[in-house]
Design a protein around this motif. Structure first.
Motif, PDB file in Angstrom:
ATOM      1  N   GLU A   1     127.253  79.356  37.812  1.00 17.36           N
ATOM      2  CA  GLU A   1     126.412  79.940  38.859  1.00 17.36           C
ATOM      3  C   GLU A   1     126.182  79.002  40.034  1.00 17.36           C
ATOM      4  N   VAL A   2     126.584  77.733  39.885  1.00 22.35           N
ATOM      5  CA  VAL A   2     126.245  76.732  40.894  1.00 22.35           C
ATOM      6  C   VAL A   2     126.877  77.050  42.253  1.00 22.35           C
ATOM      7  N   ILE A   3     128.013  77.705  42.266  1.00 15.09           N
ATOM      8  CA  ILE A   3     128.679  78.020  43.523  1.00 15.09           C
ATOM      9  C   ILE A   3     127.808  78.914  44.403  1.00 15.09           C
ATOM     10  N   ASN A   4     126.929  79.695  43.766  1.00 15.78           N
ATOM     11  CA  ASN A   4     126.031  80.585  44.509  1.00 15.78           C
ATOM     12  C   ASN A   4     124.890  79.827  45.181  1.00 15.78           C
ATOM     13  N   SER A   5     124.741  78.541  44.842  1.00 15.22           N
ATOM     14  CA  SER A   5     123.688  77.721  45.432  1.00 15.22           C
ATOM     15  C   SER A   5     124.128  77.052  46.727  1.00 15.22           C
ATOM     16  N   LEU A   6     125.409  77.207  47.069  1.00 14.60           N
ATOM     17  CA  LEU A   6     125.926  76.559  48.271  1.00 14.60           C
ATOM     18  C   LEU A   6     125.634  77.392  49.514  1.00 14.60           C
ATOM     19  N   ASN A   7     125.356  76.702  50.597  1.00 12.23           N
ATOM     20  CA  ASN A   7     125.146  77.362  51.888  1.00 12.23           C
ATOM     21  C   ASN A   7     125.598  76.414  52.997  1.00 12.23           C
ATOM     22  N   GLU A   8     125.466  76.863  54.233  1.00 14.75           N
ATOM     23  CA  GLU A   8     125.920  76.054  55.364  1.00 14.75           C
ATOM     24  C   GLU A   8     125.230  74.687  55.422  1.00 14.75           C
ATOM     25  N   LYS A   9     123.978  74.628  54.994  1.00 14.86           N
ATOM     26  CA  LYS A   9     123.214  73.384  55.106  1.00 14.86           C
ATOM     27  C   LYS A   9     123.591  72.352  54.052  1.00 14.86           C
ATOM     28  N   ASN A  10     123.829  72.803  52.810  1.00 11.69           N
ATOM     29  CA  ASN A  10     124.066  71.822  51.743  1.00 11.69           C
ATOM     30  C   ASN A  10     125.523  71.678  51.334  1.00 11.69           C
ATOM     31  N   PHE A  11     126.391  72.540  51.846  1.00 14.08           N
ATOM     32  CA  PHE A  11     127.789  72.586  51.414  1.00 14.08           C
ATOM     33  C   PHE A  11     128.493  71.242  51.557  1.00 14.08           C
ATOM     34  N   ASN A  12     128.406  70.645  52.734  1.00 12.33           N
ATOM     35  CA  ASN A  12     129.169  69.418  52.973  1.00 12.33           C
ATOM     36  C   ASN A  12     128.655  68.259  52.133  1.00 12.33           C
ATOM     37  N   TYR A  13     127.355  68.230  51.866  1.00 14.96           N
ATOM     38  CA  TYR A  13     126.791  67.157  51.044  1.00 14.96           C
ATOM     39  C   TYR A  13     127.390  67.200  49.641  1.00 14.96           C
ATOM     40  N   TYR A  14     127.407  68.374  49.012  1.00 10.19           N
ATOM     41  CA  TYR A  14     127.900  68.472  47.650  1.00 10.19           C
ATOM     42  C   TYR A  14     129.419  68.345  47.581  1.00 10.19           C
ATOM     43  N   ARG A  15     130.088  68.836  48.597  1.00  8.71           N
ATOM     44  CA  ARG A  15     131.552  68.662  48.659  1.00  8.71           C
ATOM     45  C   ARG A  15     131.893  67.174  48.695  1.00  8.71           C
ATOM     46  N   LYS A  16     131.222  66.423  49.581  1.00  3.23           N
ATOM     47  CA  LYS A  16     131.515  64.999  49.708  1.00  3.23           C
ATOM     48  C   LYS A  16     131.064  64.219  48.472  1.00  3.23           C
ATOM     49  N   LEU A  17     130.012  64.658  47.820  1.00  2.71           N
ATOM     50  CA  LEU A  17     129.558  64.002  46.603  1.00  2.71           C
ATOM     51  C   LEU A  17     130.634  64.085  45.528  1.00  2.71           C
ATOM     52  N   ILE A  18     131.184  65.275  45.310  1.00  2.00           N
ATOM     53  CA  ILE A  18     132.234  65.456  44.306  1.00  2.00           C
ATOM     54  C   ILE A  18     133.460  64.631  44.670  1.00  2.00           C
ATOM     55  N   MET A  19     133.806  64.610  45.941  1.00  2.00           N
ATOM     56  CA  MET A  19     134.955  63.825  46.378  1.00  2.00           C
ATOM     57  C   MET A  19     134.737  62.337  46.118  1.00  2.00           C
ATOM     58  N   GLU A  20     133.579  61.824  46.493  1.00  2.00           N
ATOM     59  CA  GLU A  20     133.324  60.390  46.386  1.00  2.00           C
ATOM     60  C   GLU A  20     133.279  59.904  44.945  1.00  2.00           C
ATOM     61  N   ILE A  21     132.607  60.623  44.081  1.00  2.00           N
ATOM     62  CA  ILE A  21     132.486  60.139  42.701  1.00  2.00           C
ATOM     63  C   ILE A  21     133.821  60.225  41.966  1.00  2.00           C
ATOM     64  N   ASN A  22     134.778  60.956  42.553  1.00  2.00           N
ATOM     65  CA  ASN A  22     136.113  61.048  41.947  1.00  2.00           C
ATOM     66  C   ASN A  22     137.181  60.378  42.812  1.00  2.00           C
ATOM     67  N   CYS A  23     136.730  59.482  43.701  1.00  2.00           N
ATOM     68  CA  CYS A  23     137.634  58.642  44.504  1.00  2.00           C
ATOM     69  C   CYS A  23     138.609  59.450  45.348  1.00  2.00           C
ATOM     70  N   MET A  24     138.142  60.523  45.929  1.00  2.00           N
ATOM     71  CA  MET A  24     138.973  61.353  46.797  1.00  2.00           C
ATOM     72  C   MET A  24     138.436  61.244  48.222  1.00  2.00           C
ATOM     73  N   LYS A  25     139.310  60.906  49.171  1.00  2.00           N
ATOM     74  CA  LYS A  25     138.887  60.762  50.559  1.00  2.00           C
ATOM     75  C   LYS A  25     139.498  61.855  51.423  1.00  2.00           C
ATOM     76  N   GLU A  26     138.750  62.234  52.442  1.00  2.00           N
ATOM     77  CA  GLU A  26     139.234  63.228  53.396  1.00  2.00           C
ATOM     78  C   GLU A  26     140.125  62.540  54.413  1.00  2.00           C
ATOM     79  N   GLU A  27     141.361  63.004  54.504  1.00  2.00           N
ATOM     80  CA  GLU A  27     142.301  62.396  55.428  1.00  2.00           C
ATOM     81  C   GLU A  27     142.085  62.934  56.836  1.00  2.00           C
TER      82      GLU A  27
END
Length: 238
Positions: A97-123
């Motif tokens: 259900e967590v995907i339903n908690s995303l919106n324009e305001k918090n989307f980028n924060y959680y996207r970048k959190l998942i990327m960072e803790i898994n050593c993935m960088k945005e090119e």
């Protein structure tokens, strides 16, 4: 655990407003590698990839729509991309259900959190297609000239240096794996430098084996206009 980078090495779930976000383990990485790749795509990258296959102009309308959309709208509006986000968020937060908690305001924060803790960088992608193609040619040349390093090489290096088994490595988080690999590299460089310092008359710069490792340091891929012209000239002569 609060979201503090200095504690990522512990691999403990991170407390957020929408639930605990967990690190991927090495043994889970193959199942979610492609999802992470999609998650790391910026809006500019997505548009660039569609532009690359738009040879006949049939995607012009879609590309125009993407240009006028936010990354959140794109991520939730294109089925293949949405599927990757759902899989990655479901896994990271252990919730369907967590995907339903995303919106324009918090989307980028959680996207970048998942990327960072898994050593993935945005090119970074240059919005000018010609410059971007030149940058990619430059990267291909550098890749051919540099030593090839694959995921298996990183794992086998950590196993070989520490005397661990591959089963042990499977229980590492991706973040722990990369941090350990780079720490080994620093230690080996330190040992080599100190050895040469004992036999060389020249002054050897010896860096601390325990110096800070920044896995989030940005790669500088910017290209000046002069470099761009040189790259174009090189491409023409090939």
């Amino acid at each position: 655990m609060k979201n503090m980078r200095e504690f990522y090495i512990l691999g403990l779930p991170i407390e957020t407003d929408i639930g605990e976000c967990s690190f991927l383990l090495v043994k889970e990485y193959p199942d979610y590698f492609m999802d992470l790749q999609v998650l790391s795509l910026s809006k500019t990258q997505i548009i660039y990839k569609y532009s690359e296959i738009n040879k006949d102009g049939s995607l012009n309308e879609l590309i125009n729509e993407l240009n006028n959309s936010s990354l959140f709208e794109i991520a939730m509006g294109i089925p293949d991309i949405t599927h990757a986000y759902i899989r990655m968020f479901n896994k990271s937060f252990n919730s369907r259900e967590v995907i339903n908690s995303l919106n324009e305001k918090n989307f980028n924060y959680y996207r970048k959190l998942i990327m960072e803790i898994n050593c993935m960088k945005e090119e970074e992608v240059n919005p000018n297609p010609e410059i971007q193609r030149a940058i990619e040619r430059s990267k291909r040349v550098k890749a051919r000239e540099s030593e090839k390093l694959e995921f298996a090489d990183i794992i086998s290096s950590v196993v070989g240096y520490n005397g661990l088994s591959y089963m042990d490595i499977n229980e590492f988080t991706i973040y722990q794996l990369y941090m350990t690999y780079y720490r080994i590299s620093y230690i080996k460089n330190y040992d080599t430098s100190t050895l040469f310092a004992t036999v060389s008359a020249d002054k050897i710069n010896i860096e601390s084996w325990s110096k800070h490792i920044n896995l989030f340091e940005d790669d500088k891929n910017a290209m000046s206009y002069g470099e761009f012209k040189k790259s174009i000239a090189s491409a023409v002569s090939e």
